[in-house]
Design a protein around this motif. Sequence first.
Motif, PDB file in Angstrom:
ATOM      1  N   ARG A 211       5.914   9.835  -1.239  1.00 45.90           N
ATOM      2  CA  ARG A 211       4.952   8.777  -0.957  1.00 45.90           C
ATOM      3  C   ARG A 211       5.570   7.794   0.031  1.00 45.90           C
ATOM      4  NH1 ARG A 211       2.799  12.244  -3.049  1.00 45.90           N
ATOM      5  NH2 ARG A 211       1.397  12.286  -4.855  1.00 45.90           N
ATOM      6  N   LEU A 212       4.722   7.225   0.867  1.00 50.11           N
ATOM      7  CA  LEU A 212       5.168   6.250   1.864  1.00 50.11           C
ATOM      8  C   LEU A 212       4.727   4.862   1.442  1.00 50.11           C
ATOM      9  CD1 LEU A 212       4.189   8.192   5.118  1.00 50.11           C
ATOM     10  CD2 LEU A 212       6.399   8.199   3.928  1.00 50.11           C
ATOM     11  N   ALA A 213       5.693   3.964   1.246  1.00 49.42           N
ATOM     12  CA  ALA A 213       5.397   2.566   0.909  1.00 49.42           C
ATOM     13  C   ALA A 213       5.253   1.802   2.217  1.00 49.42           C
ATOM     14  CB  ALA A 213       6.503   1.972   0.052  1.00 49.42           C
ATOM     15  N   LEU A 214       4.020   1.403   2.531  1.00 56.87           N
ATOM     16  CA  LEU A 214       3.704   0.842   3.849  1.00 56.87           C
ATOM     17  C   LEU A 214       3.970  -0.662   3.894  1.00 56.87           C
ATOM     18  CD1 LEU A 214       0.363   2.786   4.512  1.00 56.87           C
ATOM     19  CD2 LEU A 214       2.741   3.539   4.814  1.00 56.87           C
ATOM     20  N   GLU A 215       5.228  -1.011   3.683  1.00 56.31           N
ATOM     21  CA  GLU A 215       5.592  -2.427   3.663  1.00 56.31           C
ATOM     22  C   GLU A 215       5.626  -3.020   5.064  1.00 56.31           C
ATOM     23  OE1 GLU A 215       6.836  -6.057   1.597  1.00 56.31           O
ATOM     24  OE2 GLU A 215       5.491  -4.341   1.292  1.00 56.31           O
ATOM     25  N   HIS A 216       5.522  -2.184   6.086  1.00 54.40           N
ATOM     26  CA  HIS A 216       5.418  -2.710   7.450  1.00 54.40           C
ATOM     27  C   HIS A 216       4.093  -3.437   7.669  1.00 54.40           C
ATOM     28  CE1 HIS A 216       3.196   1.024   7.708  1.00 54.40           C
ATOM     29  NE2 HIS A 216       2.764   0.712   8.918  1.00 54.40           N
TER      30      HIS A 216
ATOM     31  N   VAL B 226      10.374   3.750   1.844  1.00 55.52           N
ATOM     32  CA  VAL B 226       9.923   2.440   2.298  1.00 55.52           C
ATOM     33  C   VAL B 226       9.919   2.380   3.825  1.00 55.52           C
ATOM     34  CG1 VAL B 226      10.372  -0.046   2.287  1.00 55.52           C
ATOM     35  CG2 VAL B 226      10.758   1.312   0.210  1.00 55.52           C
ATOM     36  N   LEU B 227       8.741   2.157   4.411  1.00 58.74           N
ATOM     37  CA  LEU B 227       8.624   1.839   5.833  1.00 58.74           C
ATOM     38  C   LEU B 227       8.678   0.323   5.920  1.00 58.74           C
ATOM     39  CD1 LEU B 227       5.755   4.289   6.893  1.00 58.74           C
ATOM     40  CD2 LEU B 227       8.201   4.743   6.576  1.00 58.74           C
ATOM     41  N   CYS B 228       9.821  -0.208   6.320  1.00 53.52           N
ATOM     42  CA  CYS B 228      10.116  -1.611   6.042  1.00 53.52           C
ATOM     43  C   CYS B 228       9.693  -2.594   7.121  1.00 53.52           C
ATOM     44  CB  CYS B 228      11.600  -1.786   5.746  1.00 53.52           C
ATOM     45  SG  CYS B 228      12.696  -1.237   7.075  1.00 53.52           S
ATOM     46  N   GLY B 229       9.398  -2.143   8.352  1.00 50.93           N
ATOM     47  CA  GLY B 229       9.069  -3.118   9.380  1.00 50.93           C
ATOM     48  C   GLY B 229       8.333  -2.513  10.562  1.00 50.93           C
ATOM     49  N   ALA B 230       7.536  -3.343  11.228  1.00 45.72           N
ATOM     50  CA  ALA B 230       6.717  -2.871  12.351  1.00 45.72           C
ATOM     51  C   ALA B 230       6.735  -3.814  13.542  1.00 45.72           C
ATOM     52  CB  ALA B 230       5.268  -2.678  11.890  1.00 45.72           C
ATOM     53  N   ASN B 231       7.768  -4.640  13.652  1.00 42.04           N
ATOM     54  CA  ASN B 231       7.831  -5.574  14.775  1.00 42.04           C
ATOM     55  C   ASN B 231       8.486  -4.882  15.970  1.00 42.04           C
ATOM     56  OD1 ASN B 231       6.603  -7.936  13.639  1.00 42.04           O
ATOM     57  ND2 ASN B 231       8.357  -8.012  12.260  1.00 42.04           N
TER      58      ASN B 231
ATOM     59  N   THR C 289       0.854  -1.182   0.000  1.00 41.65           N
ATOM     60  CA  THR C 289       0.000   0.000   0.000  1.00 41.65           C
ATOM     61  C   THR C 289       0.892   1.234   0.000  1.00 41.65           C
ATOM     62  OG1 THR C 289      -1.782  -1.105   1.190  1.00 41.65           O
ATOM     63  CG2 THR C 289      -1.715   1.304   1.309  1.00 41.65           C
ATOM     64  N   VAL C 290       0.554   2.213  -0.813  1.00 43.24           N
ATOM     65  CA  VAL C 290       1.317   3.458  -0.877  1.00 43.24           C
ATOM     66  C   VAL C 290       0.422   4.603  -0.420  1.00 43.24           C
ATOM     67  CG1 VAL C 290       2.507   5.088  -2.385  1.00 43.24           C
ATOM     68  CG2 VAL C 290       2.856   2.637  -2.687  1.00 43.24           C
ATOM     69  N   ALA C 291       0.914   5.382   0.529  1.00 40.15           N
ATOM     70  CA  ALA C 291       0.158   6.502   1.089  1.00 40.15           C
ATOM     71  C   ALA C 291       0.855   7.818   0.757  1.00 40.15           C
ATOM     72  CB  ALA C 291       0.029   6.354   2.600  1.00 40.15           C
TER      73      ALA C 291
END
Length: 310
Positions: A33-38, A296-301, A24-26
């Motif tokens: 643009r922010l690539a919500l890869e998290h 790229v927002l690459c992770g959310a752990n 998803t891209v916001a």
Amino acid sequence: MYRLTYDDVTAAASRVAGHVRPVTVAEGDGDVRLALEHLQHTGSFKARGAHNFLAAHRDAGTLPAAGVTIASGGNAGLACAWAARHQGVPATVFLPENAPHVKVAKLRGYGADVRLVGSEYAEALAACEEFAATTGALASHAYDHPLIAAGAGTLLEEIRERVPGLDTVVVAVGGGGLFAGVATAAREHGIRTVAVEPEHSSALHAAVRAGHVVDVDVDSVAADALGARRVSEAALHAAADPGVRCVLVPDGEIVRARRALWDDRRLVVEHAGATALAALTGGAYTPADGERVAVVLCGANTDPADLVQR
């Protein structure tokens, strides 16, 4: 040394299609643009490479009954365990003893055999290699493998579809799997890549300066995901492309970018996930007027307690 190619990325794209979540891209600020890869399966981009790695071995008939093993600071292990569960084989994951508890708990939730060894990734890797040699388990890697890097590179293909006229993609660098894959795909389309490292976890910068891969000391707030002591040869090769720029960001900017994502957008990412954005918010990389940039927002752990509590 392997040389990652665009054909590797396109082959990976066919394997991961229908198995990973399309990015998803916001909208960000201005043309960013922010690539919500998290939001990806297992909470990071690593699911792409893990699925590509195991699917390729399955197709080749080289996926052993002993399953797969990997050493990981957390995210790659999560992705490996997730992919192994979908392939119906066991996963044994080696982590440093200081791995975040949220990642250890999630690993066990995926059914992995979790083994905590040492205080650094290198120690966990040595134990993993011994385990693979004695059990016949397939040894995966957190970042230094062509199938892993090619899987990560599929992210650029999806971002490009969602951001017409994309000029630049900004990615965080730890061991270099995401960077190598994304930069390889970006080069094919004439897109620039900005590689962002924490100031005190900068294995790519050290390798570029030395002209070859070297070990570095690691001391960063993002070290649990970006704490590789050395980058892959493929990452070093990708960094030599004239369309690549490498920048460093201090921990304080990473912390501020992560906080801003929560305060302004209610997006929860780990410190590694905010590192690429910190290059823009902290001034390490300033886009030109009209430059269309995807970060790229690459992770959310992560444990969000420090975000929601003041």
